[in-house]
Scaffold this active site. Structure first.
Site, PDB file in Angstrom:
ATOM      1  N   GLU A   5       0.859  -1.281  -0.071  1.00  0.00           N
ATOM      2  CA  GLU A   5      -0.039  -0.005  -0.165  1.00  0.00           C
ATOM      3  C   GLU A   5       0.847   1.254   0.087  1.00  0.00           C
ATOM      4  O   GLU A   5       1.655   1.250   0.883  1.00  0.00           O
ATOM      5  CB  GLU A   5      -0.982   0.106   1.092  1.00  0.00           C
ATOM      6  CG  GLU A   5      -1.777   1.298   1.198  1.00  0.00           C
ATOM      7  CD  GLU A   5      -2.650   1.511   0.114  1.00  0.00           C
ATOM      8  OE1 GLU A   5      -2.408   2.800  -0.292  1.00  0.00           O
ATOM      9  OE2 GLU A   5      -3.403   0.908  -0.235  1.00  0.00           O
ATOM     10  N   VAL A  70      -4.446   0.390  -8.713  1.00  0.00           N
ATOM     11  CA  VAL A  70      -3.763   1.850  -8.613  1.00  0.00           C
ATOM     12  C   VAL A  70      -5.060   2.903  -8.926  1.00  0.00           C
ATOM     13  O   VAL A  70      -4.730   4.017  -9.229  1.00  0.00           O
ATOM     14  CB  VAL A  70      -2.716   2.002  -9.308  1.00  0.00           C
ATOM     15  CG1 VAL A  70      -1.513   0.975  -9.040  1.00  0.00           C
ATOM     16  CG2 VAL A  70      -2.828   1.777 -10.950  1.00  0.00           C
ATOM     17  N   GLY A  71      -6.180   2.351  -9.051  1.00  0.00           N
ATOM     18  CA  GLY A  71      -7.390   3.352  -9.426  1.00  0.00           C
ATOM     19  C   GLY A  71      -7.478   3.386 -10.820  1.00  0.00           C
ATOM     20  O   GLY A  71      -7.228   2.750 -11.497  1.00  0.00           O
ATOM     21  N   ARG A  72      -8.657   4.399 -11.299  1.00  0.00           N
ATOM     22  CA  ARG A  72      -8.990   4.384 -12.469  1.00  0.00           C
ATOM     23  C   ARG A  72      -9.286   5.787 -13.003  1.00  0.00           C
ATOM     24  O   ARG A  72      -9.610   6.690 -12.000  1.00  0.00           O
ATOM     25  CB  ARG A  72     -10.233   3.449 -12.765  1.00  0.00           C
ATOM     26  CG  ARG A  72     -11.337   3.893 -11.978  1.00  0.00           C
ATOM     27  CD  ARG A  72     -12.427   2.841 -12.062  1.00  0.00           C
ATOM     28  NE  ARG A  72     -13.667   3.158 -11.372  1.00  0.00           N
ATOM     29  CZ  ARG A  72     -14.061   3.286 -10.220  1.00  0.00           C
ATOM     30  NH1 ARG A  72     -12.891   2.825  -9.251  1.00  0.00           N
ATOM     31  NH2 ARG A  72     -15.276   3.714  -9.765  1.00  0.00           N
ATOM     32  N   ASP A 111     -18.572   8.246 -13.440  1.00  0.00           N
ATOM     33  CA  ASP A 111     -17.260   8.324 -13.542  1.00  0.00           C
ATOM     34  C   ASP A 111     -16.662   9.324 -14.665  1.00  0.00           C
ATOM     35  O   ASP A 111     -15.593   9.943 -14.336  1.00  0.00           O
ATOM     36  CB  ASP A 111     -16.732   6.881 -14.046  1.00  0.00           C
ATOM     37  CG  ASP A 111     -17.006   5.826 -13.078  1.00  0.00           C
ATOM     38  OD1 ASP A 111     -17.593   6.150 -12.068  1.00  0.00           O
ATOM     39  OD2 ASP A 111     -16.367   4.520 -13.285  1.00  0.00           O
ATOM     40  N   ALA A 119     -21.308   3.312  -8.135  1.00  0.00           N
ATOM     41  CA  ALA A 119     -22.320   3.039  -9.258  1.00  0.00           C
ATOM     42  C   ALA A 119     -23.431   3.968  -8.584  1.00  0.00           C
ATOM     43  O   ALA A 119     -24.239   4.554  -9.309  1.00  0.00           O
ATOM     44  CB  ALA A 119     -22.719   1.647  -9.221  1.00  0.00           C
ATOM     45  N   HIS A 244     -35.004  -6.304  18.809  1.00  0.00           N
ATOM     46  CA  HIS A 244     -33.826  -7.010  19.640  1.00  0.00           C
ATOM     47  C   HIS A 244     -34.094  -8.575  19.380  1.00  0.00           C
ATOM     48  O   HIS A 244     -35.448  -8.952  19.523  1.00  0.00           O
ATOM     49  CB  HIS A 244     -34.077  -6.818  21.166  1.00  0.00           C
ATOM     50  CG  HIS A 244     -33.100  -7.595  21.969  1.00  0.00           C
ATOM     51  ND1 HIS A 244     -31.896  -7.505  22.109  1.00  0.00           N
ATOM     52  CD2 HIS A 244     -33.651  -8.738  22.584  1.00  0.00           C
ATOM     53  CE1 HIS A 244     -31.275  -8.455  22.765  1.00  0.00           C
ATOM     54  NE2 HIS A 244     -32.359  -9.289  23.164  1.00  0.00           N
TER      55      HIS A 244
END
Length: 257
Positions: A5, A70-72, A111, A119, A244
């Site tokens: 990461e 890595v994203g778009r 996007d 979405a 509950h």
């Protein structure tokens, strides 16, 4: 499974409490994490070899499979938007609060505008654009409220509104209300006691954000989303009877905390 990461924590857009708890939970299941680490190169072969830099040192790791996430970005190159003067940035098409571009009568949702690549956000933006097309005098972003996000890990993570870091950086005074899954009867019966609900409010009880890690987090987040949209306070949640035993009682417990 090993995760490399680039940011200092997994799920960098989520509240730090949730991200840290999720990482800890996944580590217990055998997943290894390298945070603040940058992947440099993938060498083809059997096995694959991934080079990455961590704390200034170059390291290598073998892998059977590599998923690069890595994203778009919006694929705008083939649309010739510059030919008609539509303004864009590296993030996408520039729109106003009605999803209208700088060219009259041309809208961009989803996007393509890069506002929020989800979405359900795209669907909501479509409604905003349609309402403005039908009623151009509309002066506000009717139909758009707080947008929840969910990550379908095990356990699930979900959020809506602001994180604690965002409130700190903005200098906003806030209060934290927490409840744990392990104190909930339904979660114990489901053998799903790993998790937490965290609600952030201002000093008057207005809900500024809600963050959930645990079973069915993607379902539970909508109670807080609706409360935020309608302007309900944490006191309203605390005064609402919850069935509950149910996981929804964790939100009730956080509201009462």
């Amino acid at each position: 499974v090993t995760v490399i990461e680039f940011c200092k924590e997994v799920l960098p857009l989520f509240d730090r409490d949730l991200a840290k708890r999720l990482r800890t939970s996944l580590k217990k299941r055998g997943i290894e994490f390298h945070t603040n680490a940058a992947a440099k190169e993938i060498h083809e072969g059997a096995p694959l070899v991934v080079d990455f830099e961590e704390k200034g040192k170059l390291q290598s790791m073998e892998a059977d499979l590599v998923l690069m996430a890595v994203g778009r970005a919006a694929n705008l190159d083939s649309l010739n938007l510059a030919d008609i003067g539509i303004e864009t940035t590296p993030h996408g098409i520039v729109v106003d609060e009605h999803m209208l571009t700088n060219v009259p009568c041309i809208y961009a949702i989803g996007d393509a505008n890069g506002l929020m690549q989800l979405a359900h956000s795209s669907s909501a933006q479509g409604k905003v654009a349609l309402k403005h097309i039908l009623s151009p005098s509309l002066s506000e972003r009717d139909g758009m409220g707080p947008i929840p996000s969910a990550v379908f890990t095990v356990p699930e993570a979900a959020m809506v509104g602001q994180t604690e870091e965002q409130l700190e950086n903005a200098g906003i005074e806030y209060q934290v209300h927490k409840a744990l899954y392990r104190a909930n009867g339904k979660a114990l019966a489901m053998e799903a006691d790993d998790g937490m609900v965290k609600i952030l409010t201002d000093t008057d009880g207005k809900i500024l954000g809600c963050h959930i890690l645990g079973a069915h987090a993607s379902d539970l987040i909508h109670e807080a989303t609706l409360a935020m949209r309608l302007g309900a306070t944490i006191h309203d949640i605390a005064d609402t009877v919850h069935a509950h035993p149910s996981l929804s009682e964790i939100l009730l417990a956080a509201a009462e905390a």
